[in-house]
Design an enzyme around this catalytic site. Structure first.
Site, PDB file in Angstrom:
ATOM      1  N   GLU A   1      -2.065  -5.458  -3.913  1.00 50.82           N
ATOM      2  CA  GLU A   1      -2.841  -5.085  -2.733  1.00 50.82           C
ATOM      3  C   GLU A   1      -4.201  -5.797  -2.731  1.00 50.82           C
ATOM      4  OE1 GLU A   1      -3.579  -0.864  -0.437  1.00 50.82           O
ATOM      5  OE2 GLU A   1      -3.827  -0.953  -2.605  1.00 50.82           O
TER       6      GLU A   1
ATOM      7  N   ASN B   1      27.834 -21.573  -3.864  1.00 48.61           N
ATOM      8  CA  ASN B   1      28.600 -22.814  -3.795  1.00 48.61           C
ATOM      9  C   ASN B   1      28.031 -23.751  -2.737  1.00 48.61           C
ATOM     10  OD1 ASN B   1      30.371 -22.272  -5.835  1.00 48.61           O
ATOM     11  ND2 ASN B   1      32.075 -21.672  -4.526  1.00 48.61           N
TER      12      ASN B   1
ATOM     13  N   HIS C   1       0.836  -1.206   0.000  1.00 47.12           N
ATOM     14  CA  HIS C   1       0.000   0.000   0.000  1.00 47.12           C
ATOM     15  C   HIS C   1       0.869   1.255   0.000  1.00 47.12           C
ATOM     16  CE1 HIS C   1      -3.433   2.583   0.922  1.00 47.12           C
ATOM     17  NE2 HIS C   1      -2.699   3.123   1.889  1.00 47.12           N
TER      18      HIS C   1
END
Length: 682
Positions: free
Chosen positions: A68, A420, A46
């Site tokens: 929203e 990794n 919002h």
């Protein structure tokens, strides 16, 4: 409204909102029923919608509006936060990030329309018609201006302000503003109406309250009581210039007529006497962050404020403080030439003030590592999803502070280490269960202070590294010979991972296999004056430790003399120092060793290691014991000159080829001291 002046602030705050959305969405994915996370995501979306609309970025406002709507459906129980919803919301965050990048680069952003349609389809597909429950009260909010032709009640003290204003040529007006039926951003439009009236008079009253207007807690209409010298026509014109305003109704309000009327205007209960409310002020940036207020001893509100400063200005200030530190050293040497107590006292005071300024400036440069750590949970989640692995990332010590420059530079090495760990380190869930491990693999990312260093650790509970396999791969790639490989111990085998071009992958993928990861990690760490250490156990996991200095600007060093040159060794690496006469020297397998209290350590003669002419290991020769990670080494120097705070100056590229030196500093007497890279020499 000229938005250019607000652009950098908007981008900073939008990035903060985007990071918050990422963090909370990760929480929601792990706990789909967490109402708190849903509420925080909804509020962040919002806020971002309002910011974007205020700045005129319609596409961004539209996408966040669609987000929203979906989040609101989750809040009221019409939709579950399942995988489909979470994946769609993460796609929104990626698109928003692309839109922000496009704004910075002044180019067209990604097309959001397909994604917006996807959100709408998810919402429509998931809507459940809830049965009417007689036991649930339904509340309908109606603004005061919608109740007919009457206006809200006016407090006594407001009427007093109006009466005083009328004596000075001001006039009070009730203004009712009705927004368009399809207005998407009511709170933003209300804010723009208040901004349009700024400077035209004084806002005395609002119905609903201004806070309710900002939070969109009203229907389509709201009323404002304004005291102004402007004409009704001018006020109306200003308001009608705001988009999505359907109608404006104005009515004068005279305190003199109200006082003389047989039936006065209804008056609400009067609060204690108070000064007239201020006119609506345009915020310092759109949107304005809520100020945190604390009551002082006298009951007055105190506002905690922050100021955003360009990093270039902060760096310039640090450089100036560095010059002051150099001059302080010179002053401390000059003071010995004068017998005047007054001169000595002044110089001592100036030195103290410079130390205090230096301390404050260094704190300004420090930032919590959360700034870089917060990027990784989403990355680990996406990579694990791509590889079909189940991974949880545990983050610790995010409040640990590090120099801002270090934080910016360490992000890529940590990214490589985490990738990794997910790709090479952790096994698939089925394999882990067969090995008696939890199906979900764990990666730990932690930071902590230790002396004048920051320790960052990346640890996984995966399969670990097999030294024998590393030896074999290094020989296959021609990085070392067969005989040399057999002479390496397990720790030295792990160091092979940092060689350029080395990879244990048999196939090159989009994620790894090119051999450009770990050598880049080590190179960056060394460039920052840090140390990289790795340990691993087959079947138990891998532990990588990155040791970094707190700052790269001003550091404490031990000044040493080697031949005719001065070298500064950072105190953070020094464990101890001894006179050479207290130690005995011997050779072990062609390596010179220093013996102290029955313990031996490798010895490096800096005169030879740095190719410095002159100098001998005379009676004043000393051994400085340096610890780099788990490795201890003795540096043999001609003489110790004492400890001093030095300002690091970069060495020009024209003087390249000095691999053992990380910088230089100007001493108080004008001489140059080279700052030793302890990790490169040891």
């Amino acid at each position: 409204m000229d938005n250019d002046q607000y652009l950098s602030i908007f981008l900073d705050e939008a990035r903060e909102m985007l990071q918050l959305l990422n963090d909370r969405l990760l929480q929601l994915e792990s706990k789909p029923d967490d109402r708190k996370s849903v509420d925080e995501i909804f509020r962040a979306a919002h806020t971002l919608k309002g910011m974007s609309a205020t700045m005129g970025y319609a596409a961004l406002a539209d996408l966040t509006h669609k987000m929203e709507n979906l989040l609101d459906a989750i809040r009221v129980g019409k939709r579950q936060a399942d995988r489909t919803v979470v994946d769609a919301l993460f796609s929104c965050l990626d698109t928003i990030s692309g839109m922000l990048d496009a704004i910075i680069e002044e180019r067209s952003g990604p097309d959001h329309r397909a994604l917006a349609q996807r959100l709408t389809a998810i919402l429509e597909d998931g809507v459940v018609t809830a049965p009417v429950n007689a036991g649930v009260a339904v509340q309908t909010v109606v603004s005061a201006a919608d109740t007919g032709s009457g206006w809200p009640a006016v407090a006594d003290y407001v009427m007093t302000v109006i009466l005083e204003g009328e004596s000075q040529g001001f006039h009070a007006h009730w203004i009712e503003v009705t927004l368009a039926a399809d207005c998407m951003l009511k709170g933003v439009r209300a804010y723009m109406v208040l901004s349009a009236l700024e400077g035209q008079g004084e806002l005395l009253q609002a119905s609903p309250e201004v806070s309710d207007l900002e939070e969109e807690r009203f229907d389509r209409s709201f009323s404002l009581l304004v005291l102004s010298r402007e004409s009704v026509q001018d006020l109306e014109t200003r308001i009608r210039d705001v988009s999505e305003v359907a109608s404006v109704r104005l009515a004068p309000l005279s305190a003199q007529r109200a006082a003389a009327a047989p039936h006065p205007v209804p008056v609400a209960p009067a609060p204690p006497p108070a000064p007239s409310p201020p006119a609506p002020a345009a915020p310092s940036s759109p949107p304005q962050k809520a100020a945190q207020e604390a009551k002082g001893d006298e009951g007055k509100a105190k506002v905690a404020q922050t100021v955003r400063v360009a990093t270039e200005r902060l760096d310039a200030l640090v450089n100036l403080v560095g010059e002051l530190v150099i001059d302080r050293t010179r002053l401390q040497e000059i003071v010995h030439r004068y017998e005047s107590d007054d001169v000595k006292e002044v110089i001592r005071h100036v030195g103290s003030v410079i130390s205090d300024i230096h301390g404050v400036i260094m704190k300004l440069r420090m930032m919590p590592v959360e700034r870089v750590f917060s990027r990784f949970p989403r990355m680990v989640r996406d990579l694990a999803r791509e590889l079909g692995k189940e991974v949880q990332l545990v983050v610790e010590g995010q409040e640990t502070e590090l120099d801002r420059l270090m934080i910016d530079e360490i992000a890529d090495p940590l990214l490589h280490l985490l990738r990794n760990a997910v790709d090479h380190g952790l096994e698939p869930g089925d394999d882990r269960e067969l090995m008696g491990k939890p199906r979900i693999g764990t990666i730990r990312l932690a930071a902590r202070h230790e002396g004048s260093h920051v320790i960052i650790e990346v640890q996984d509970d995966g399969k670990g590294l097999d030294p024998e396999r590393i030896r074999r791969k290094a020989v296959e790639k021609g990085l070392i010979g067969q005989d040399e490989a057999q002479r390496l111990n397990d720790k030295q085998c792990l160091d092979l991972l940092f060689l350029p071009g080395f990879s244990t992958r048999d196939e090159v993928t989009d994620i790894s296999g090119r051999g450009v990861g770990m050598d880049a990690v080590k190179a960056k760490t060394l460039a920052l004056g840090g140390v990289l250490d790795m340990t691993s156990q087959v079947g138990r996991g891998t532990h990588v430790t990155v040791i970094l200095p707190l700052t790269l600007a001003i550091i404490q060093c031990m000044l040493t003399e080697v031949g005719e040159e001065i070298y500064a060794i950072p105190i953070s690496f020094i464990e101890d120092a001894h006179d050479l006469v207290d130690m005995s020297l011997q050779s072990v397998q062609d390596e010179e060793m220093a013996m102290l209290r029955g313990q031996s350590l490798p010895l490096r003669r800096l005169r030879d290691a740095l190719d410095v002419p002159g100098g001998t290991a005379g009676q004043e020769a000393s051994v400085v014991i340096v610890r780099v990670g788990s490795r201890r080494t003795g540096f043999l120097v001609d003489r110790l000159l004492g400890q001093q705070e030095v300002v690091i100056k970069p060495i020009s590229r024209l003087a390249g080829g000095i691999g053992q030196v990380s910088g230089a500093s100007i001493l108080g007497d004008g001489r140059i001291a080279l700052i030793l890279d302890a990790s490169a020499v040891a």
